[in-house]
Design an enzyme around this catalytic site. Structure first.
Site, PDB file in Angstrom:
ATOM      1  N   THR A  14      25.031   6.219  25.139  1.00  0.00           N
ATOM      2  CA  THR A  14      25.037   6.347  26.604  1.00  0.00           C
ATOM      3  C   THR A  14      23.943   5.484  27.223  1.00  0.00           C
ATOM      4  O   THR A  14      24.194   4.703  28.141  1.00  0.00           O
ATOM      5  CB  THR A  14      24.805   7.826  26.985  1.00  0.00           C
ATOM      6  OG1 THR A  14      25.795   8.616  26.322  1.00  0.00           O
ATOM      7  CG2 THR A  14      24.901   8.045  28.479  1.00  0.00           C
ATOM      8  N   VAL A 134      11.408  11.570  30.690  1.00  0.00           N
ATOM      9  CA  VAL A 134      11.258  12.720  31.586  1.00  0.00           C
ATOM     10  C   VAL A 134      12.038  12.469  32.871  1.00  0.00           C
ATOM     11  O   VAL A 134      11.778  11.503  33.582  1.00  0.00           O
ATOM     12  CB  VAL A 134       9.771  12.975  31.932  1.00  0.00           C
ATOM     13  CG1 VAL A 134       9.642  14.177  32.858  1.00  0.00           C
ATOM     14  CG2 VAL A 134       8.955  13.192  30.672  1.00  0.00           C
ATOM     15  N   LYS A 207       9.953  17.905  27.966  1.00  0.00           N
ATOM     16  CA  LYS A 207       9.572  17.092  29.133  1.00  0.00           C
ATOM     17  C   LYS A 207       8.335  17.663  29.812  1.00  0.00           C
ATOM     18  O   LYS A 207       7.442  16.923  30.224  1.00  0.00           O
ATOM     19  CB  LYS A 207      10.741  17.034  30.124  1.00  0.00           C
ATOM     20  CG  LYS A 207      11.971  16.339  29.545  1.00  0.00           C
ATOM     21  CD  LYS A 207      13.172  16.559  30.450  1.00  0.00           C
ATOM     22  CE  LYS A 207      14.428  15.962  29.885  1.00  0.00           C
ATOM     23  NZ  LYS A 207      15.638  16.425  30.581  1.00  0.00           N
TER      24      LYS A 207
HETATM   25  N1  NAP Z   1      22.021  10.444  27.801  1.00  0.00           N
HETATM   26  C1  NAP Z   1      21.117  10.595  28.766  1.00  0.00           C
HETATM   27  O1  NAP Z   1      21.469  10.735  29.931  1.00  0.00           O
HETATM   28  C2  NAP Z   1      19.648  10.569  28.440  1.00  0.00           C
HETATM   29  C3  NAP Z   1      18.714  10.765  29.476  1.00  0.00           C
HETATM   30  C4  NAP Z   1      17.349  10.688  29.183  1.00  0.00           C
HETATM   31  C5  NAP Z   1      16.951  10.466  27.881  1.00  0.00           C
HETATM   32  N2  NAP Z   1      17.877  10.315  26.893  1.00  0.00           N
HETATM   33  C6  NAP Z   1      17.404  10.059  25.538  1.00  0.00           C
HETATM   34  O2  NAP Z   1      17.836   8.772  25.153  1.00  0.00           O
HETATM   35  C7  NAP Z   1      18.053   8.735  23.748  1.00  0.00           C
HETATM   36  C8  NAP Z   1      19.487   8.260  23.487  1.00  0.00           C
HETATM   37  O3  NAP Z   1      20.382   9.165  24.095  1.00  0.00           O
HETATM   38  P1  NAP Z   1      21.941   8.826  24.269  1.00  0.00           P
HETATM   39  O4  NAP Z   1      22.469   9.861  25.190  1.00  0.00           O
HETATM   40  O5  NAP Z   1      22.158   7.410  24.578  1.00  0.00           O
HETATM   41  O6  NAP Z   1      22.460   9.152  22.792  1.00  0.00           O
HETATM   42  P2  NAP Z   1      23.867   8.738  22.152  1.00  0.00           P
HETATM   43  O7  NAP Z   1      24.860   8.405  23.208  1.00  0.00           O
HETATM   44  O8  NAP Z   1      24.194   9.804  21.170  1.00  0.00           O
HETATM   45  O9  NAP Z   1      23.504   7.379  21.380  1.00  0.00           O
HETATM   46  C9  NAP Z   1      22.706   7.368  20.255  1.00  0.00           C
HETATM   47  C10 NAP Z   1      22.814   6.005  19.615  1.00  0.00           C
HETATM   48  O10 NAP Z   1      21.971   5.987  18.458  1.00  0.00           O
HETATM   49  C11 NAP Z   1      22.720   5.476  17.357  1.00  0.00           C
HETATM   50  N3  NAP Z   1      22.211   6.092  16.119  1.00  0.00           N
HETATM   51  C12 NAP Z   1      22.151   7.408  15.805  1.00  0.00           C
HETATM   52  N4  NAP Z   1      21.621   7.556  14.575  1.00  0.00           N
HETATM   53  C13 NAP Z   1      21.359   6.327  14.126  1.00  0.00           C
HETATM   54  C14 NAP Z   1      20.828   5.827  12.920  1.00  0.00           C
HETATM   55  N5  NAP Z   1      20.459   6.643  11.942  1.00  0.00           N
HETATM   56  N6  NAP Z   1      20.686   4.490  12.799  1.00  0.00           N
HETATM   57  C15 NAP Z   1      21.060   3.643  13.793  1.00  0.00           C
HETATM   58  N7  NAP Z   1      21.576   4.072  14.955  1.00  0.00           N
HETATM   59  C16 NAP Z   1      21.720   5.394  15.114  1.00  0.00           C
HETATM   60  C17 NAP Z   1      24.161   5.847  17.627  1.00  0.00           C
HETATM   61  O11 NAP Z   1      24.984   4.953  16.907  1.00  0.00           O
HETATM   62  P3  NAP Z   1      26.597   5.017  16.994  1.00  0.00           P
HETATM   63  O12 NAP Z   1      26.928   4.739  18.422  1.00  0.00           O
HETATM   64  O13 NAP Z   1      27.052   3.935  16.098  1.00  0.00           O
HETATM   65  O14 NAP Z   1      26.973   6.390  16.560  1.00  0.00           O
HETATM   66  C18 NAP Z   1      24.220   5.647  19.138  1.00  0.00           C
HETATM   67  O15 NAP Z   1      24.507   4.332  19.464  1.00  0.00           O
HETATM   68  C19 NAP Z   1      17.741  10.135  23.248  1.00  0.00           C
HETATM   69  O16 NAP Z   1      16.396  10.201  22.826  1.00  0.00           O
HETATM   70  C20 NAP Z   1      17.931  10.993  24.485  1.00  0.00           C
HETATM   71  O17 NAP Z   1      17.170  12.179  24.447  1.00  0.00           O
HETATM   72  C21 NAP Z   1      19.211  10.354  27.148  1.00  0.00           C
END
Ligand code: NAP
Length: 434
Positions: A14, A134, A207
């Site tokens: 995401t 955060v 956070k």
């Molecule tokens: N989503 C939000 O709105 C939001 C807001 C604030 C903060 N965050 C933070 O941002 C971070 C990412 O969140 P997200 O929502 O983008 O998560 P996500 O959609 O689940 O994406 C995670 C990514 O990490 C990759 N990944 C997971 N394990 C891995 C590994 N062992 N080696 C290499 N790549 C790996 C996944 O690969 P694949 O795609 O190939 O599975 C995916 O591309 C987190 O720390 C989250 O707490 C997110």
């Protein structure tokens, strides 16, 4: 134009895919403001061939994301994978160990390892930035580190989890129960398949511990955040709160006190609060986040906006990259990591509060007398008491009480006195009034 800032991006979900889209869409504007272009050089995720809606062909692919830190053609590593430990932490340590700046949105990692990582970044003379960790797109870390830098912060509090806020405001507007609204939130993508981190308050506690460290110059202390989530709330609690002039919101609050030995102590709590309709946080609905910081010269500041989502979170990540491109190294927690104070957990017992207590009790005579006797014996003064209807669910009746102001320890004592009572069908729910 100056040399580009060269970026390795780990995680293409995401947030990661959002960062690529944003840099591509606003590249010229960003280069103008940063004084040089942002250039993604290498990317990594688990599955190389997944369709992410972005063209990855211009970038080098790394199968092992932890190796990206060693690339000679990279200035800054962006970690958007998640998880407090595991590969995200290895990558972070590798990047800072290789004297490369690190940008992350990973609140769990910063809450658990922020102090160590900040020490590494400062020793290497590189930036460690985590604005997106955060409140997503809201520049609250920048606001605290820069905008209120001249102030002693007296209190920082707010709505730090969009999933909980969506669930609570939907329960409020529809009168439906927690389980039903959670299920719908999962279907709509507002809640994870495993919602524990969100609905039990852990994400908000991560956070809050980061905000508290920046606001009070304290060492990040996630384990001492007192945390309670929203899963025990019923539609009837929300209805009762509304009748009293309140909405219920999951709020994280932090402030400092002076402990018994004269040293500062840190109070950090995440739990559902009854918020009066007149308070600005009562009007924060849906998946929105809002943070209030009270500075001793600035007064009350309110930061509000999207706490998550691909665009807003990418916006915060890229803002950090722009700062780094401009040469702003900064200090991750505003003061050097070695000067962050280890603060003991504040004793909450003497804090003065008004409480909402909800009891599910057996429908038989003498139960109300038993509850009021426990209140009297513990020194809790009752402002109002409502018994709602006749027994439904398994013969239980809901009784709610609002107390006058008094020390928290008195309410704790009253609950202790009622422990094990056969009149109570389940443990009481205790919420405070904000
Ligand atoms: N989503 C939000 O709105 C939001 C807001 C604030 C903060 N965050 C933070 O941002 C971070 C990412 O969140 P997200 O929502 O983008 O998560 P996500 O959609 O689940 O994406 C995670 C990514 O990490 C990759 N990944 C997971 N394990 C891995 C590994 N062992 N080696 C290499 N790549 C790996 C996944 O690969 P694949 O795609 O190939 O599975 C995916 O591309 C987190 O720390 C989250 O707490 C997110």
């Amino acid at each position: 134009m100056a040399e580009p800032l060269r970026i390795a991006l780990a995680g293409l979900g995401t947030v990661g895919a959002g960062v690529i889209r944003l840099i591509e869409a606003n590249g010229a504007l960003i280069a103008g403001r940063a004084g040089r272009p942002l250039q993604v050089v290498a990317v990594s995720a688990r599955e190389r061939n997944k369709d992410r809606g972005v063209d990855l062909s211009p970038y080098a692919w790394e199968d092992d994301m932890t190796a990206m830190a060693a690339r000679a053609d990279v200035d800054v590593v962006v970690e958007l994978v998640g998880g407090s430990d595991g590969p995200a932490l290895t990558l972070a340590r590798n990047a800072l160990g290789a004297n490369k700046a690190l940008v992350t949105a990973n609140k769990a990692m910063i809450a658990h390892h922020g102090l160590e990582l900040a020490g590494m970044a400062e020793a290497a003379g590189v930036a460690l930035k985590f604005e997106a960790a955060v409140a997503g797109g809201i520049p609250v870390i920048k606001g605290l580190r820069e905008g209120t830098a001249a102030n002693a912060i007296e209190r920082v509090y707010g709505i730090l989890n969009g999933t909980c806020n969506y669930i609570l405001s939907t329960m409020e507007s529809t009168g439906r129960d927690f389980g039903e609204v959670l299920k719908e939130a999962q279907e709509l993508g507002y809640a994870e398949a495993d919602p524990t981190f969100d609905v039990e308050g852990i994400d908000a506690a991560h956070k809050l511990s980061i905000l508290a460290a920046i606001a009070f110059g304290a060492q990040v202390d996630f384990p001492s955040v007192e945390t309670e989530g929203i899963s025990r709330l019923r539609a009837a609690d929300i209805e009762q709160a509304a009748a009293l002039g309140f909405v219920i919101r999951l709020i994280g609050i932090a402030d400092t006190e002076t402990g018994a030995n004269g040293a500062p102590t840190l109070f950090q709590r995440v739990c559902p609060y009854l918020v009066p309709h007149s308070h600005p946080l009562a009007r924060v609905d849906g998946a929105t986040n809002a943070v209030v910081a009270e500075g001793n010269y600035s007064g009350r500041l309110l930061f509000q906006g999207a706490g998550a989502g691909t665009g807003p979170t990418a916006s915060a990540v890229v803002a950090d990259l722009i700062d780094i491109a401009r040469g702003d190294v900064g200090l991750p927690f505003s003061v050097p990591a070695a000067q962050l104070t280890p603060m003991a957990r504040a004793d909450a017992g003497h804090r003065i509060a008004r409480d909402y207590l909800r009891f599910m009790v057996a429908d038989r005579p003498g139960v109300l007398a038993e509850i009021t006797a426990a209140m009297r014996d513990a020194g809790v003064s009752i402002e109002s008491m409502i018994q709602k209807g006749r027994a439904e669910e398994g013969g239980a009746v809901m009784v709610s009480i609002v107390t006058h102001e008094g020390p928290e320890a008195h309410v704790d004592r009253a609950i202790e006195l009622l422990e094990g009572s056969s009149s109570l069908v389940e443990p009481p729910l205790v919420l405070q009034l904000l």
